[in-house]
Design a protein around this motif. Sequence first.
Motif, mmCIF file in Angstrom:
data_model
loop_
_atom_site.group_PDB
_atom_site.id
_atom_site.type_symbol
_atom_site.label_atom_id
_atom_site.label_comp_id
_atom_site.label_asym_id
_atom_site.label_seq_id
_atom_site.Cartn_x
_atom_site.Cartn_y
_atom_site.Cartn_z
ATOM 1 N N MET A 162 -5.447 7.979 1.221
ATOM 2 C CA MET A 162 -5.300 7.805 2.673
ATOM 3 C C MET A 162 -4.732 6.420 2.960
ATOM 4 O O MET A 162 -5.290 5.416 2.529
ATOM 5 C CB MET A 162 -6.662 7.964 3.354
ATOM 6 N N ASP A 163 -3.623 6.388 3.697
ATOM 7 C CA ASP A 163 -2.931 5.137 4.028
ATOM 8 C C ASP A 163 -2.899 4.997 5.554
ATOM 9 O O ASP A 163 -2.741 6.000 6.264
ATOM 10 C CB ASP A 163 -1.500 5.223 3.470
ATOM 11 N N ASN A 164 -3.022 3.786 6.060
ATOM 12 C CA ASN A 164 -2.985 3.499 7.506
ATOM 13 C C ASN A 164 -4.093 4.176 8.299
ATOM 14 O O ASN A 164 -3.933 4.433 9.487
ATOM 15 C CB ASN A 164 -1.643 3.911 8.135
ATOM 16 N N LEU A 165 -5.189 4.479 7.657
ATOM 17 C CA LEU A 165 -6.332 5.025 8.407
ATOM 18 C C LEU A 165 -7.134 3.863 8.979
ATOM 19 O O LEU A 165 -7.186 2.791 8.370
ATOM 20 C CB LEU A 165 -7.212 5.829 7.458
ATOM 21 N N LYS A 211 0.828 -1.205 0.000
ATOM 22 C CA LYS A 211 0.000 0.000 0.000
ATOM 23 C C LYS A 211 0.870 1.266 0.000
ATOM 24 O O LYS A 211 0.661 2.175 -0.798
ATOM 25 C CB LYS A 211 -0.927 0.008 1.233
ATOM 26 N N THR A 212 1.847 1.305 0.927
ATOM 27 C CA THR A 212 2.674 2.513 1.027
ATOM 28 C C THR A 212 3.569 2.648 -0.206
ATOM 29 O O THR A 212 3.802 3.750 -0.710
ATOM 30 C CB THR A 212 3.506 2.461 2.328
ATOM 31 N N PHE A 213 4.038 1.525 -0.724
ATOM 32 C CA PHE A 213 4.840 1.534 -1.953
ATOM 33 C C PHE A 213 4.015 2.113 -3.112
ATOM 34 O O PHE A 213 4.490 2.962 -3.872
ATOM 35 C CB PHE A 213 5.281 0.098 -2.270
ATOM 36 N N ARG A 233 8.147 6.247 9.123
ATOM 37 C CA ARG A 233 6.869 6.734 9.646
ATOM 38 C C ARG A 233 5.710 6.057 8.928
ATOM 39 O O ARG A 233 4.584 6.528 8.961
ATOM 40 C CB ARG A 233 6.764 8.251 9.448
ATOM 41 N N SER A 234 5.994 4.928 8.291
ATOM 42 C CA SER A 234 5.000 4.404 7.358
ATOM 43 C C SER A 234 3.820 3.715 8.040
ATOM 44 O O SER A 234 2.912 3.280 7.365
ATOM 45 C CB SER A 234 5.657 3.472 6.354
ATOM 46 N N ASP A 235 3.826 3.627 9.400
ATOM 47 C CA ASP A 235 2.659 3.042 10.055
ATOM 48 C C ASP A 235 1.640 4.100 10.454
ATOM 49 O O ASP A 235 0.542 3.781 10.871
ATOM 50 C CB ASP A 235 3.078 2.298 11.337
HETATM 51 MG MG LIG Z 1 2.354 0.669 4.772
#
Ligand SMILES: [Mg+2]
Length: 384
Positions: free
Chosen positions: A83-86, A41-43, A64-66
């Motif tokens: 939106m990531d990690n929501l 997802k973050t990638f 900080r990717s979490d």
């Molecule tokens: Mg991630």
Amino acid sequence: MPHEPMFGLRTQALNGEAVPMTHPWSNDRVIGLVGPKGSGKTFLLNALLGTDPEDLERLVDEDRSDEPTVGVVTWRETDIALMDNLDQEALLHAADALIFVIASCDGVDAETAELWQRCAEEEIPRFVVITKLDDERADMDETVAVLRRLFSDGPELIRLTMPVLDDDEELAGFIDLATTQIWNWTTPELSIIESDPEHVGLIAEAREDLISDVAMISEDDKLTNALMLGMQPSIDALMSALEEASINGDAQLIVGHGLRENDVTVGTEFILDLIVDALPDPSLRLCPVVSSPDGTAQLPIDADPQSPLVAEVIHADADALSLVRIYSGQLSEQVMADGNLIITIDDETAMTSNLVWIVTEEPLINFMTLSSPDFPLIIQNINV
Ligand SMILES: [Mg+2]
Ligand SMILES: Nc1nc2c(ncn2[C@@H]2O[C@H](COP(=O)(O)OP(=O)(O)OP(=O)(O)O)[C@@H](O)[C@H]2O)c(=O)[nH]1
């Protein structure tokens, strides 16, 4: 590489015309990224942000990717908030659409399958990106088959792209099964080329499947009648039917993504075009049902910046930094929280016109309703 072209690369390649939009929010997309742990997802978020040189400094730091993150990329004059990690519940409230990120080599966890089911029940528009297609264990056909078994056995889960490998068996690009064009990332700039007869032969079966799925889901009678008679649809009609079904939540498209040498990500621009063309803009969303603080029913409110303010805190942290989704109206310096507490907003950073980070004097709480002190309202239809 072309940045922010006027029309989608797919449409542009077919000499299509863009339809002008008039609603003040209609140039935004509010999208949530979901999927199993480590699916990419973050990638993918960084790949999407990386298409815009101005966004490079905003790439998500892996350390900080979490943390809950919102990345914004502007593509074809559309501001796309990703939106990531929501929190999942927050995404179900606040996102206009979700992207399910599934790795081609890792399978799907129960939590993701459950979330898909909930989205199906609540008719939330979404599409699937199958990631890590450069992995030597990757098998897009198999992953598509697994998803169709797990997520839906109906025609609504429609695969749109097929990977193309170069002479070294490296991921080179994708064939768009609707247009039959090849998107090629081996050239210094992304090129979109017509496929040769050999490729057309290779995709024939997958394209037949796509066309028969469209025949089942499309609401365009002219198109479905032609398809039932075995006629070849026009590419424009096919693309419109797919995009419309996806925007309405009636069909979910599956596309691929991966990495090749020199950090080139393959499939990224295709996904940006799909976000703009095949996911709904905020003006198509209904504003949540609201009542007065004493519980008195209120008339439905239009999702429009000119309507009374209805906003929701979708992530609150202890430092009084909160992410707020505005469903109608606009924030002012003072807002009413849950109909009984006046809050002063000290600072705000808009991600898009209706997704804003705010700093308040006191920390807020997740899922608080923010409204105007002159017209206090509480969102009713939340099940937290
Ligand atoms: Mg991630
Ligand atoms: N080769 C390759 N590696 C990838 C690709 N996508 C993601 N990765 C790698 O896979 C690992 C996990 O990717 P992330 O983006 O951190 O996954 P995530 O879904 O954000 O993970 P969580 O936030 O922990 O749920 C990282 O090491 C990425 O660099 C891809 O397309 N190709």
